[in-house]
Design an enzyme around this catalytic site. Structure first.
Site, PDB file in Angstrom:
ATOM      1  N   ASN A  15       0.896  -1.173   0.000  1.00  0.00           N
ATOM      2  CA  ASN A  15       0.000   0.000   0.000  1.00  0.00           C
ATOM      3  C   ASN A  15       0.930   1.217   0.000  1.00  0.00           C
ATOM      4  O   ASN A  15       1.698   1.416   0.943  1.00  0.00           O
ATOM      5  CB  ASN A  15      -0.841  -0.043   1.273  1.00  0.00           C
ATOM      6  CG  ASN A  15      -2.113   0.778   1.249  1.00  0.00           C
ATOM      7  OD1 ASN A  15      -2.751   0.934   2.277  1.00  0.00           O
ATOM      8  ND2 ASN A  15      -2.510   1.297   0.114  1.00  0.00           N
ATOM      9  N   ASN A  67      -6.171  10.759   0.260  1.00  0.00           N
ATOM     10  CA  ASN A  67      -6.145   9.762  -0.804  1.00  0.00           C
ATOM     11  C   ASN A  67      -5.463  10.364  -2.043  1.00  0.00           C
ATOM     12  O   ASN A  67      -5.296  11.588  -2.144  1.00  0.00           O
ATOM     13  CB  ASN A  67      -7.572   9.345  -1.173  1.00  0.00           C
ATOM     14  CG  ASN A  67      -8.224   8.509  -0.090  1.00  0.00           C
ATOM     15  OD1 ASN A  67      -7.608   7.587   0.437  1.00  0.00           O
ATOM     16  ND2 ASN A  67      -9.471   8.829   0.246  1.00  0.00           N
ATOM     17  N   CYS A  76      -6.397   5.039   8.021  1.00  0.00           N
ATOM     18  CA  CYS A  76      -5.505   4.309   7.120  1.00  0.00           C
ATOM     19  C   CYS A  76      -4.572   3.448   7.965  1.00  0.00           C
ATOM     20  O   CYS A  76      -3.612   3.949   8.566  1.00  0.00           O
ATOM     21  CB  CYS A  76      -4.706   5.255   6.233  1.00  0.00           C
ATOM     22  SG  CYS A  76      -3.560   4.361   5.151  1.00  0.00           S
ATOM     23  N   CYS A 224      -5.076  -2.963   2.082  1.00  0.00           N
ATOM     24  CA  CYS A 224      -5.826  -1.898   2.766  1.00  0.00           C
ATOM     25  C   CYS A 224      -6.071  -2.379   4.188  1.00  0.00           C
ATOM     26  O   CYS A 224      -6.836  -3.318   4.412  1.00  0.00           O
ATOM     27  CB  CYS A 224      -7.139  -1.598   2.037  1.00  0.00           C
ATOM     28  SG  CYS A 224      -8.117  -0.325   2.871  1.00  0.00           S
ATOM     29  N   SER A 226      -7.497  -0.915   6.894  1.00  0.00           N
ATOM     30  CA  SER A 226      -8.826  -0.729   7.487  1.00  0.00           C
ATOM     31  C   SER A 226      -9.829  -1.700   6.855  1.00  0.00           C
ATOM     32  O   SER A 226     -10.751  -2.183   7.525  1.00  0.00           O
ATOM     33  CB  SER A 226      -9.288   0.727   7.371  1.00  0.00           C
ATOM     34  OG  SER A 226      -9.188   1.176   6.036  1.00  0.00           O
TER      35      SER A 226
HETATM   36  N1  LIG Z   1      -9.068   4.998   0.745  1.00  0.00           N
HETATM   37  C1  LIG Z   1      -9.476   4.905   2.106  1.00  0.00           C
HETATM   38  C2  LIG Z   1      -8.444   5.069   3.133  1.00  0.00           C
HETATM   39  C3  LIG Z   1      -7.271   4.168   2.931  1.00  0.00           C
HETATM   40  C4  LIG Z   1      -7.183   2.944   3.784  1.00  0.00           C
HETATM   41  C5  LIG Z   1      -5.792   2.456   3.882  1.00  0.00           C
HETATM   42  N2  LIG Z   1      -5.058   2.155   2.729  1.00  0.00           N
HETATM   43  C6  LIG Z   1      -5.611   1.452   4.977  1.00  0.00           C
HETATM   44  O1  LIG Z   1      -4.570   0.794   5.001  1.00  0.00           O
HETATM   45  O2  LIG Z   1      -6.467   1.388   5.874  1.00  0.00           O
HETATM   46  C7  LIG Z   1     -10.651   5.819   2.416  1.00  0.00           C
HETATM   47  O3  LIG Z   1     -10.874   6.830   1.711  1.00  0.00           O
HETATM   48  O4  LIG Z   1     -11.354   5.506   3.369  1.00  0.00           O
END
Ligand SMILES: N[C@@H](CCC[C@H](N)C(=O)O)C(=O)O
Length: 293
Positions: A15, A67, A76, A224, A226
């Site tokens: 990521n 983002n 994130c 990702c 989250s």
């Molecule tokens: N694009 C997401 C936030 C990104 C999440 C991230 N890469 C992670 O590792 O949690 C959003 O806009 O919520």
């Protein structure tokens, strides 16, 4: 050109993350700067983690998250691990408390270099995610992609980890689904007034999932954090797995524990790539000369 702010290009399981050092400054990274950095193949990223001075007592820093399309994110996981690794390398400190728009996060770097982040408590209420209309049971909502009479993806679980997630459960290989086609359609579906991160998940054991994610505001990613947390709690909540799982994403694996006190603990690695300086207003940047070893 005012290349005043230091940054580190890093990644969490692939990521792509830029950790921007905005400490001691009153300005912010602009959406235009974020888009300019993302347009350059050398600094292409999924999220910018902008580290600011603390705003509340008891926290080390305020973290703002962008983002690659310039929009802001509330959480994130992979980026937070990168922030921890960068600050731990600088200060020698091992535990950190950060403030984000989604709340307070505690994180820790372990002896073996792995990093755990307390991602907080998941939220399942339709207004908390948020959804545009009432769904009493968010373990499975009515939503589908593909032909109306033969949907390719349908009935996702939805959850908030500070940011909105939809998890589509599949029985086969997660790579067999055209996430590049369905991701943007579902991310921008009217049922998600703030858009959503879209994942495809397969349960492979009582303690294991595989996952691919189309990120809101960033697109297809190798990982990702989250989303891994949202998938893990949704899997446990629907009886698909227990509360401690390994989540395998294209970039590697994350350990996710949904503790009895409702907090979700994500553990995984972070990796430094190179450092530089940039202009937070425009995104102009230059690489820092690396010392010969
Ligand atoms: N694009 C997401 C936030 C990104 C999440 C991230 N890469 C992670 O590792 O949690 C959003 O806009 O919520």
């Amino acid at each position: 050109m005012a290349l005043e702010a230091a940054f580190a290009k890093m990644n969490g399981l692939g990521n792509a993350i830029i950790v921007a050092d905005m400490r001691g400054r009153a300005d912010r990274v602009t959406p235009a700067a974020a888009r300019a950095l993302n347009a350059d193949p050398d600094t292409r990223f999924d999220q910018i983690m902008a580290i600011h001075d603390p705003r509340v007592a008891g926290t080390h820093n305020y973290i703002e998250i962008f983002n690659s399309d310039g929009s802001q994110a509330q959480a994130c996981g992979n980026g937070t691990r990168c922030v921890v690794q960068a600050l731990a390398a600088e200060t020698g400190q091992k535990t950190f408390t950060f403030q984000t728009v989604a709340g307070i996060l505690n994180a820790e770097e372990h002896e073996d270099g792995m990093i755990s982040v307390d991602m907080g408590k998941p939220r399942f209420g339709w207004q908390e995610i948020p959804l545009a209309e009432e769904f009493r049971d968010t373990r499975m909502i009515e939503l589908q992609a593909g032909p109306i009479d033969a949907p390719v993806l349908h009935s996702p679980s939805v959850a908030s980890m500070g940011n909105p997630h939809a998890i589509f459960w599949v029985a086969g290989d997660v790579n067999d689904y055209d996430l590049e086609r369905f991701g943007p359609l579902l991310e921008n579906h009217p049922v998600f007034p703030e858009r959503a991160n879209i994942s495809i998940a397969r349960v492979t054991a009582d303690d294991a999932l595989t996952l691919r994610t189309w990120e809101r505001g960033a697109g297809l990613t190798l990982a990702c954090g989250s989303a891994a947390c949202a998938a893990a709690v949704s899997a446990a909540r629907t009886g698909r797995t227990g509360r401690h799982v390994t989540v395998t994403v294209p970039g590697g694996t994350l350990d996710i524990l949904w503790r009895q006190d409702d907090h979700v603990i994500m553990t995984g690695p972070a990796e430094w790539e190179f450092s530089g300086r940039f202009d937070p207003a425009t995104g102009a940047w230059e690489r820092e000369a690396e010392e010969a070893v």
